[in-house]
Scaffold this active site. Sequence first.
Site: not given
Length: 131
Positions: A47-50, A95
Amino acid sequence: MEIVKIDFPVIGDERGSLVALEQLKNIPFEIKRVYYMYDLQNDLARGFHAHKELQQILICLNGSCKVLLDNGKEKQVILLDKPNSGLLIDTMIWHEMFEFSDNCSLIVIASDYYNEDDYYRNYEAFLEAIK
Ligand code: T46
């Protein structure tokens, strides 16, 4: 932050359990894409993004994992460990998925096709965008 979890009805009998996902019925958007992840590694978070526009429902079909949701003001960690429960990841929610159990598999129901331009992969840029 409002956490939206959808409990899908389970149609079960002696042969096992069945769950049906239907756009604009128990999935709150039109479904354009479904993808899934398996062979996940306990110590390798994802993840580590929006997403700018994309809405998604994340379901842990097997095993368990945790999901961090961050709207830029609040953070919450949600445990996913039921194959009949979906977590809404709305637009503009940073997230991260982590602590995957053995044999964890995730399926994601998405409102649009894959588009790298829809991602904020830099946390500072995400924070700037939601100001
Ligand atoms: C998300 C979380 C929950 C594609 O080519 N097509 C696709 O449909 C997807 C989802 C990914 N990709 C490519 C993009 C990357 O080169 O597959 C590679 C791995 O994707 P990523 O690093 O974005 O994977 P995750 O697990 O960090 O994130 C994924 C989704 O990309 C994302 O939209 O919300 O799962």
